[in-house]
Design an enzyme around this catalytic site. Sequence first.
Site, PDB file in Angstrom:
ATOM      1  N   GLU A   1       3.249  42.154  93.437  1.00 11.74           N
ATOM      2  CA  GLU A   1       3.339  43.089  92.910  1.00 11.74           C
ATOM      3  C   GLU A   1       4.368  43.896  93.805  1.00 11.74           C
ATOM      4  O   GLU A   1       3.023  44.441  94.809  1.00 11.74           O
ATOM      5  CB  GLU A   1       2.327  44.317  91.932  1.00 11.74           C
ATOM      6  CG  GLU A   1       3.013  45.512  91.586  1.00 11.74           C
ATOM      7  CD  GLU A   1       1.952  46.203  90.655  1.00 11.74           C
ATOM      8  OE1 GLU A   1       2.851  46.927  89.557  1.00 11.74           O
ATOM      9  OE2 GLU A   1       0.343  46.482  90.784  1.00 11.74           O
TER      10      GLU A   1
ATOM     11  N   GLU B   1       4.073  47.468  99.183  1.00  7.11           N
ATOM     12  CA  GLU B   1       3.947  48.980  98.722  1.00  7.11           C
ATOM     13  C   GLU B   1       4.755  49.694 100.679  1.00  7.11           C
ATOM     14  O   GLU B   1       3.841  49.358 100.895  1.00  7.11           O
ATOM     15  CB  GLU B   1       3.163  50.125  98.261  1.00  7.11           C
ATOM     16  CG  GLU B   1       3.257  50.978  98.303  1.00  7.11           C
ATOM     17  CD  GLU B   1       4.307  51.800  97.300  1.00  7.11           C
ATOM     18  OE1 GLU B   1       5.104  52.074  97.489  1.00  7.11           O
ATOM     19  OE2 GLU B   1       4.208  50.984  95.819  1.00  7.11           O
TER      20      GLU B   1
ATOM     21  N   ASP C   1      12.537  52.340  91.129  1.00  8.06           N
ATOM     22  CA  ASP C   1      13.556  54.148  91.220  1.00  8.06           C
ATOM     23  C   ASP C   1      15.003  53.736  90.722  1.00  8.06           C
ATOM     24  O   ASP C   1      15.405  52.307  90.972  1.00  8.06           O
ATOM     25  CB  ASP C   1      13.453  54.328  93.129  1.00  8.06           C
ATOM     26  CG  ASP C   1      14.239  55.196  92.799  1.00  8.06           C
ATOM     27  OD1 ASP C   1      15.241  55.731  91.774  1.00  8.06           O
ATOM     28  OD2 ASP C   1      13.657  56.311  93.711  1.00  8.06           O
TER      29      ASP C   1
ATOM     30  N   ASP D   1      13.115  51.730  82.166  1.00  8.04           N
ATOM     31  CA  ASP D   1      12.654  52.542  81.131  1.00  8.04           C
ATOM     32  C   ASP D   1      14.347  53.619  81.698  1.00  8.04           C
ATOM     33  O   ASP D   1      14.542  54.052  81.148  1.00  8.04           O
ATOM     34  CB  ASP D   1      11.919  53.875  80.906  1.00  8.04           C
ATOM     35  CG  ASP D   1      11.512  54.586  81.585  1.00  8.04           C
ATOM     36  OD1 ASP D   1      12.179  54.236  83.119  1.00  8.04           O
ATOM     37  OD2 ASP D   1      10.764  55.723  82.042  1.00  8.04           O
TER      38      ASP D   1
ATOM     39  N   THR E   1       0.937  50.267  82.239  1.00 11.36           N
ATOM     40  CA  THR E   1       0.587  51.021  83.776  1.00 11.36           C
ATOM     41  C   THR E   1       0.825  52.965  83.709  1.00 11.36           C
ATOM     42  O   THR E   1       1.111  53.074  82.863  1.00 11.36           O
ATOM     43  CB  THR E   1       1.765  51.121  85.063  1.00 11.36           C
ATOM     44  OG1 THR E   1       3.411  51.452  84.005  1.00 11.36           O
ATOM     45  CG2 THR E   1       2.179  49.371  85.119  1.00 11.36           C
ATOM     46  N   LYS E   2       0.092  53.603  84.011  1.00  7.75           N
ATOM     47  CA  LYS E   2      -0.057  54.583  84.132  1.00  7.75           C
ATOM     48  C   LYS E   2       1.299  55.874  83.457  1.00  7.75           C
ATOM     49  O   LYS E   2       1.875  56.464  82.604  1.00  7.75           O
ATOM     50  CB  LYS E   2      -0.543  55.784  85.179  1.00  7.75           C
ATOM     51  CG  LYS E   2      -1.161  56.854  84.605  1.00  7.75           C
ATOM     52  CD  LYS E   2      -1.425  57.720  85.978  1.00  7.75           C
ATOM     53  CE  LYS E   2      -1.545  59.351  85.973  1.00  7.75           C
ATOM     54  NZ  LYS E   2      -2.215  60.108  86.925  1.00  7.75           N
TER      55      LYS E   2
ATOM     56  N   GLU F   1       4.322  54.003  82.557  1.00  9.39           N
ATOM     57  CA  GLU F   1       4.359  53.341  81.257  1.00  9.39           C
ATOM     58  C   GLU F   1       3.620  54.102  79.897  1.00  9.39           C
ATOM     59  O   GLU F   1       4.729  54.422  78.880  1.00  9.39           O
ATOM     60  CB  GLU F   1       4.616  51.633  81.567  1.00  9.39           C
ATOM     61  CG  GLU F   1       4.876  51.019  80.016  1.00  9.39           C
ATOM     62  CD  GLU F   1       4.222  49.268  80.452  1.00  9.39           C
ATOM     63  OE1 GLU F   1       4.473  48.781  79.589  1.00  9.39           O
ATOM     64  OE2 GLU F   1       4.050  49.024  81.687  1.00  9.39           O
TER      65      GLU F   1
END
Length: 339
Positions: free
Chosen positions: A39, A64, A114, A150, A186-187, A189
């Site tokens: 991921e 990350e 992003d 989104d 996800t949170k 999402e």
Amino acid sequence: MAARPLSEAILNYTVSWTRVDWPVDWGTVFGRSGPLVVEVGFGTGEFLVDRARAHPEMDFVGIERSWVSVQRLFRRLDRGGPENVRVVHGAADFVLERLFSAESLAQVYINFPDPWPKERHHGRRLIQPAFAQVLAERLAPGGTVTVATDHGGYASWISEILGSQPLLRSGFRTPSVCRIRGRKPTKYERKALDAGASVRYFVWRRNAGGAMARTVEKVGPMPNMLLKGKYDRDRLPADFEACSWQTEHRGVTVVVKLAALYTDRNGDSLVEALVKEGAFSQHFGVLVLARPGNRVLIKLSPIGQPRPTWGVKQAVGRVGEMVLTRCPGLSVAESAVGR
């Protein structure tokens, strides 16, 4: 269960990728050979942990660059998280290209990268043609990459870039869909969906054929220089000025900067150095140490744990040149920095 100390979490969950050969031997890291899932940009770590818990037969690597996010994931893993998760702290484009072998990944997830909505910032977007090429080459034939966004403009951008990558094809009749059955959001999402945002999901599959060659970059010896002759410890601190150079090496732009100099009570020096080789940046120290018998040793400090790349060798060599220029009574006895 109390959270373990940060030092212990780093030891247990992170991959010390600057200290090992590239690509990483993931079988050794996990102690087994299983399908490898990545991921990119795991944020809170919720999605990564959920997927790893649901698929104990797979090995999961989270990439990350945010240290805050890395620590959030540590806390999740400490609360009885699955054992099949490891963390790489670094930039996704570089890490994906260097740390993973060609055709080694079963799945890649990129959740809400992003969008950099301003046109002048589009070059900062993660999904670029060069990134899509590396992504396609790292996926095994039949492997999938799932991207969620989104942002309508970014969705169009992603559709165009993935559609231009011949090694990938959409898993649907359209480039993206508005829902994936069985997906746990996800949170971020959930918030987007609750706010009525339109989320687009891309699930693209690697085509068969076009096998890629596997190359290995070994960790080389640490660079150092040994000088002999008369050494004036005061000359280097007195004459030091920050400086930088830019050059090309094997098609990669390399920037070397000597930023500052520090001395201890014995007169030994440490030069603060920064090296950027393409997308890979390192910040470390170069020591200048007086030794018995009219010798001066110039070597890497363990500060920053630098990987001995070509650019790092240049930094050590530049410090050596600086010492030789300021102390003409010195000459090179031994050197492991190359040209």
